[in-house]
Enzyme design. Structure first.
Site, PDB file in Angstrom:
ATOM      1  N   TYR A 146       0.470  -1.377   0.046  1.00 33.43           N
ATOM      2  CA  TYR A 146       0.137   0.087   0.315  1.00 33.43           C
ATOM      3  C   TYR A 146       1.005   1.083   0.095  1.00 33.43           C
ATOM      4  CZ  TYR A 146      -3.849  -3.211   1.277  1.00 33.43           C
ATOM      5  OH  TYR A 146      -4.617  -4.113   1.198  1.00 33.43           O
ATOM      6  N   LYS A 195       3.187 -15.201   2.545  1.00 34.33           N
ATOM      7  CA  LYS A 195       3.253 -16.214   1.494  1.00 34.33           C
ATOM      8  C   LYS A 195       4.641 -16.437   0.975  1.00 34.33           C
ATOM      9  CE  LYS A 195       1.245 -17.440  -1.667  1.00 34.33           C
ATOM     10  NZ  LYS A 195      -0.054 -18.704  -2.243  1.00 34.33           N
ATOM     11  N   ASP A 227      -2.574 -18.200   2.005  1.00 36.30           N
ATOM     12  CA  ASP A 227      -3.778 -18.975   1.949  1.00 36.30           C
ATOM     13  C   ASP A 227      -4.368 -20.170   3.254  1.00 36.30           C
ATOM     14  OD1 ASP A 227      -1.055 -19.939   1.286  1.00 36.30           O
ATOM     15  OD2 ASP A 227      -1.961 -20.807  -0.606  1.00 36.30           O
ATOM     16  N   ASP A 251      -5.031  -6.814   6.084  1.00 33.90           N
ATOM     17  CA  ASP A 251      -6.012  -5.816   6.030  1.00 33.90           C
ATOM     18  C   ASP A 251      -7.154  -6.780   6.048  1.00 33.90           C
ATOM     19  OD1 ASP A 251      -7.722  -3.915   5.113  1.00 33.90           O
ATOM     20  OD2 ASP A 251      -6.642  -3.542   3.563  1.00 33.90           O
ATOM     21  N   ASP A 255     -10.562  -8.396   8.762  1.00 36.81           N
ATOM     22  CA  ASP A 255     -11.992  -8.332   8.221  1.00 36.81           C
ATOM     23  C   ASP A 255     -12.150  -9.984   8.145  1.00 36.81           C
ATOM     24  OD1 ASP A 255     -11.587  -5.719   8.357  1.00 36.81           O
ATOM     25  OD2 ASP A 255     -12.790  -5.889   5.996  1.00 36.81           O
TER      26      ASP A 255
END
Ligand code: NAD
Length: 360
Positions: A146, A195, A227, A251, A255
């Site tokens: 980001y 990852k 994942d 992020d 959620d």
């Protein structure tokens, strides 16, 4: 202890829910012999109305001089409020971005806890919800994808977009240390989510976090690919204690973790910098649809105040007292509108604050 707190009630339900959190803090102060000194500041829409700016430099300077910031939420109805006719850097949310940046808040903490009394709101299979869960998602907030260099341009006649994901070892180490420190206050387990089978940045996260883990022999440390983590969150959330991860993975996973708890009105959060300083706020927004009606659930903000006691002031006993008082009101059957089942009696925002204060 003398605790100096900048209080930013903000917009919408912010003033209602923060007032209740202050009520509970004062009850803690009375019982445990602490003084909470509040200085109220403006940010968001109310600051635009008064100063024409969602966050003035003066407000930032005062906030920086305190031990912590207790924040409600900011913003209005994005369709109808005149604040959203202003250029983006003058809108309420610009205040939020500015304060996070100015205060150097790089570690975002979002607990996800399933209260047994609210497990019917949990969208997971009954057999999974039955076991409950209690985890802390720790997300890096100021680096990664980001904040990397990005551009879109035509390359060899083809429109191409580029986003870059960069982390240096210092950015990783400072949040890994926070993550292990927090695990020491909890069930002493850290799961690094990455990852690393694909990304260089993840491989650096693993290297640095492994080094940090050596300083915390009591903490169980494991790694998990993102994942798999997304699947494990719905399959077996009870396995997690502190989940440490970079900005974008955090992020998304925070959620997902919020969603499985069932109610936005219960979700607290904290953002910390390198010192003990932190900004504490509910995860939800300013809920303009219910603002001014005294029906919002103040528990997320009250639990954020408990996080402030635990992480800024190291007042663990006092934080426990708030969390236990919240559990008690739920056990006794008190519900605000968002967590009440159809037909169940509902208490108002200020009543909920009083009920929790009385149980400190
Ligand atoms: P929201 O979280 O404000 O509301 C979503 C839904 O959840 C609404 O139905 C609302 O009534 C309900 N809700 C939220 N908190 C609640 C509580 N404590 N008790 C009971 N019900 C609650 O999200 P939104 O509607 O998308 O955004 C509204 C405004 O809030 C926008 O201006 C947005 O930009 C802002 N916002 C601010 C923050 C922040 O201050 N950190 C975060 C998110 C959104």
């Amino acid at each position: 202890m003398n605790c100096n707190i900048a209080v930013i009630k903000g917009d919408g339900i912010g003033p209602e829910v923060v007032t209740e959190a202050m009520k509970v803090l004062d009850a803690v102060g009375k019982k445990f012999g602490h003084t909470f000194n509040y200085e109220q500041l403006l940010m968001g829409g109310c600051s635009i109305d008064k100063y024409g700016d969602p966050l003035t430099d003066e407000t930032v300077a005062i906030a920086k001089s305190k031990d912590a910031v207790l924040l409600g939420s900011i913003g209005g109805n994005t369709q109808t409020s005149p604040w959203y006719k202003l250029p983006p850097n003058k809108r309420p949310e610009a205040g939020l971005l500015k304060i996070r940046k100015e205060l150097g808040l790089f570690a975002n903490l979002r607990p996800a806890y399933l209260y047994p009394e609210l497990k019917e709101a949990c969208p997971l299979k009954e057999s999974v919800a039955e076991r409950g869960f209690d985890m802390m998602i720790m997300r890096e907030l100021t680096g990664g994808l980001y904040f990397g260099e990005r551009y879109t341009k035509e390359i060899d006649g083809v429109m191409t977009a580029v986003d870059t994901l960069t982390y240096n070892e210092n950015e990783i180490r400072r949040i890994a240390v926070k993550g292990f420190d927090i695990a020491m206050k909890r069930r002493k387990k850290v799961t690094l989510v990455d990852k690393a089978n694909v990304l260089d940045s993840s491989r650096l996260w693993r290297k640095v976090t492994e080094e940090v883990a050596k300083d915390y022999p009591e903490v169980e440390y494991e790694t998990m690919l993102v994942d798999n983590a997304a699947m494990q969150l719905v399959k077996d959330p009870a396995q997690f204690d502190v989940m440490l991860t970079e900005n974008m993975f955090g992020d998304i996973l925070s959620d997902e973790a919020s969603m499985i708890t069932g109610s936005i009105g219960m979700l607290s959060s904290a953002s910390l910098n390198e010192t003990k300083f932190g900004l504490y706020e509910p995860s939800g927004g300013s809920a303009p649809d219910i603002a001014g009606q005294n029906i919002a659930n103040p528990i997320a903000t009250i639990l954020s105040a408990a996080m402030m006691l635990r992480y800024t002031f190291d007042l663990d006993k006092e934080a426990d007292a708030i969390e236990n008082a919240v559990k008690k009101v739920l056990e006794e059957g008190y519900r605000t509108i968002d967590i009440a089942k159809p037909g169940e009696p509902q208490v108002k925002c200020d009543e909920m604050g009083t009920l929790i204060s009385e149980r400190i």
